[in-house]
Design a protein around this motif. Structure first.
Motif, PDB file in Angstrom:
ATOM      1  N   GLY A   1     -27.826  -5.882 -25.062  1.00 44.48           N
ATOM      2  CA  GLY A   1     -27.318  -6.767 -24.016  1.00 44.48           C
ATOM      3  C   GLY A   1     -26.748  -6.000 -22.836  1.00 44.48           C
ATOM      4  N   GLU A   2     -27.401  -4.893 -22.437  1.00 39.72           N
ATOM      5  CA  GLU A   2     -26.895  -4.039 -21.371  1.00 39.72           C
ATOM      6  C   GLU A   2     -27.987  -3.786 -20.324  1.00 39.72           C
ATOM      7  N   THR A   3     -27.529  -3.446 -19.119  1.00 34.94           N
ATOM      8  CA  THR A   3     -28.422  -2.961 -18.063  1.00 34.94           C
ATOM      9  C   THR A   3     -28.039  -1.520 -17.787  1.00 34.94           C
ATOM     10  N   VAL A   4     -28.962  -0.579 -17.967  1.00 29.36           N
ATOM     11  CA  VAL A   4     -28.666   0.855 -17.852  1.00 29.36           C
ATOM     12  C   VAL A   4     -29.617   1.503 -16.865  1.00 29.36           C
ATOM     13  N   CYS A   5     -29.206   2.640 -16.393  1.00 29.59           N
ATOM     14  CA  CYS A   5     -30.048   3.427 -15.488  1.00 29.59           C
ATOM     15  C   CYS A   5     -31.030   4.243 -16.320  1.00 29.59           C
ATOM     16  N   GLY A   6     -32.301   4.193 -15.944  1.00 31.31           N
ATOM     17  CA  GLY A   6     -33.309   4.939 -16.675  1.00 31.31           C
ATOM     18  C   GLY A   6     -33.263   6.431 -16.407  1.00 31.31           C
ATOM     19  N   GLU A   7     -32.545   6.838 -15.331  1.00 40.38           N
ATOM     20  CA  GLU A   7     -32.479   8.263 -14.968  1.00 40.38           C
ATOM     21  C   GLU A   7     -31.258   8.941 -15.598  1.00 40.38           C
ATOM     22  N   CYS A   8     -30.042   8.411 -15.268  1.00 38.07           N
ATOM     23  CA  CYS A   8     -28.812   9.075 -15.717  1.00 38.07           C
ATOM     24  C   CYS A   8     -28.147   8.387 -16.905  1.00 38.07           C
ATOM     25  N   GLY A   9     -28.619   7.190 -17.300  1.00 37.24           N
ATOM     26  CA  GLY A   9     -28.060   6.497 -18.460  1.00 37.24           C
ATOM     27  C   GLY A   9     -26.787   5.721 -18.187  1.00 37.24           C
TER      28      GLY A   9
ATOM     29  N   PRO B   1     -26.230   2.702  -8.858  1.00 35.97           N
ATOM     30  CA  PRO B   1     -25.291   3.036  -7.769  1.00 35.97           C
ATOM     31  C   PRO B   1     -24.924   4.515  -7.738  1.00 35.97           C
ATOM     32  N   GLU B   2     -25.206   5.262  -8.817  1.00 36.93           N
ATOM     33  CA  GLU B   2     -24.858   6.681  -8.863  1.00 36.93           C
ATOM     34  C   GLU B   2     -25.989   7.574  -8.378  1.00 36.93           C
ATOM     35  N   CYS B   3     -27.194   7.383  -8.990  1.00 38.05           N
ATOM     36  CA  CYS B   3     -28.306   8.290  -8.671  1.00 38.05           C
ATOM     37  C   CYS B   3     -29.494   7.588  -8.032  1.00 38.05           C
ATOM     38  N   SER B   4     -29.344   6.268  -7.759  1.00 35.24           N
ATOM     39  CA  SER B   4     -30.425   5.451  -7.175  1.00 35.24           C
ATOM     40  C   SER B   4     -31.647   5.368  -8.081  1.00 35.24           C
ATOM     41  N   GLY B   5     -31.453   5.654  -9.371  1.00 36.18           N
ATOM     42  CA  GLY B   5     -32.553   5.505 -10.318  1.00 36.18           C
ATOM     43  C   GLY B   5     -32.840   4.046 -10.626  1.00 36.18           C
ATOM     44  N   LYS B   6     -33.947   3.794 -11.270  1.00 38.02           N
ATOM     45  CA  LYS B   6     -34.345   2.429 -11.582  1.00 38.02           C
ATOM     46  C   LYS B   6     -33.549   1.908 -12.772  1.00 38.02           C
ATOM     47  N   LEU B   7     -33.064   0.653 -12.668  1.00 38.76           N
ATOM     48  CA  LEU B   7     -32.290   0.033 -13.743  1.00 38.76           C
ATOM     49  C   LEU B   7     -33.224  -0.601 -14.765  1.00 38.76           C
ATOM     50  N   VAL B   8     -32.838  -0.494 -16.037  1.00 40.10           N
ATOM     51  CA  VAL B   8     -33.647  -1.026 -17.137  1.00 40.10           C
ATOM     52  C   VAL B   8     -32.765  -1.932 -17.998  1.00 40.10           C
TER      53      VAL B   8
END
Length: 322
Positions: free
Chosen positions: A41-49, A28-35
């Motif tokens: 047990g987390e879902t994080v952004c691969g771009e901004c973390g 939702p912040e940088c439109s990067g892909k979620l990983v």
């Protein structure tokens, strides 16, 4: 025209679903892909973390499998199976509390309905005489094991022994209680937590002679490999019941080791030797224990304890003497 409009609407819906799914997989912040980070047990952004989701539930198993067969064996659906129940725990149980899922009491009509369901459920669980036999026997094993303080692994082993006896048609001419008691006696000895024949008889519904006779028959017919009872295996329980110190247990084991070296244990009851060793060890440790108290916890007569403890002390003196 109608078919074309319908096809267009379907395509539009599919496009909307794809776009929605893409939005869910974007930060939702940088439109990067979620990983997904399975370890944390987390879902994080691969771009901004950015951590988008946390404390996820891991639906996978906590075990590892190295081939397809092992994976099938370890797959879990519902409660684990157990040999201590006649149906191995695979059937449905209806509780007796007459309450709903929220703990509220059922109305009179609902209680009557649940009572009928319990009755028919019990009838369906035991479809033939063999299953009724097994249910009664396993209930006896569980009752006696609870009274004797035996662990779950002994109950499982006793249930397996009884099932083998039933499958090999060893029950004709013998009582269900007799074979069940013999199976429990054998299982306790195999597990290294033996109980004396007198202790078994006290909680059983059959006589001592019948238990001994049936036990010998079951062991012979099923070819069970059961080692003679070690007197030292009784010592921890007697020490615990008497409430004496660890020093008494250590001395009792030492006395029994000496008795084995001298060969005086041959032909004597291991329970009697263990009781006498505990009494002698208490005397040597200056702890106040009477023969009557040892007799109560071991179910061995005071006369036997007196005779055996003199023999144990004499053997120890001979071993110490130059």
């Amino acid at each position: 025209m109608t078919e074309t409009r319908t096809r267009n609407r379907t395509d539009e819906r599919a496009t909307e679903e794809i776009d929605h799914e893409r939005e869910q997989n974007r930060c939702p912040e940088c439109s990067g892909k979620l990983v997904s980070d399975d370890e944390r047990g987390e879902t994080v952004c691969g771009e901004c973390g950015l951590v988008v989701d946390e404390d996820q539930i891991d639906p996978g198993p906590e075990w590892r499998a190295f081939d397809a067969k092992e994976k099938d064996q370890k797959s879990r659906v519902g409660a684990p199976t157990t040999n201590t129940m006649h149906d191995k725990g695979l059937s449905t149980n209806i509780g007796w509390q007459d309450k709903d899922a929220y703990g509220n009491s059922l109305g009179s009509r609902q209680r009557e309905k649940m009572q009928r369901l319990r009755k028919w459920n019990e009838r369906f669980r035991t479809r033939d005489s063999k299953e009724r036999n097994l249910k009664q026997a396993l209930g006896e094993i569980d009752r006696m094991a609870s009274a004797l303080g035996l662990p779950d692994n002994v109950r499982e082993t006793a249930s397996v022994i009884y099932r083998r006896a039933l499958d090999e048609d060893l029950l004709p001419g013998r009582s269900i209680e007799g074979v069940a008691t013999s199976a429990l006696y054998a299982a306790a000895r195999k597990a290294g937590t033996p109980r004396s024949l007198d202790e078994i008889t006290n909680v059983s519904r059959v006589e001592k002679d019948e238990i001994a006779r049936t036990y010998r028959y079951v062991v012979r017919e099923l070819n069970l490999q059961i080692q003679p009872a070690d007197p030292k295996s009784y010592v921890p329980r007697f020490v615990s019941d008497l409430g004496v110190s660890d020093e008494v247990e250590r001395r009792a084991r030492d006395l029994l080791d000496t008795a084995t070296e001298k060969g005086i244990h041959s032909g004597k009851s291991p329970v009697g030797l263990a009781a006498a060793a505990v009494y002698a060890a208490a005397l040597l440790s200056n702890e106040k224990v009477t023969q009557s108290e040892v007799s109560d916890v071991s179910d061995i007569s005071e006369v036997t304890i007196r005779n055996r403890y003199h023999e144990l002390l004499e053997a120890k003196e001979d071993a110490i003497a130059p």
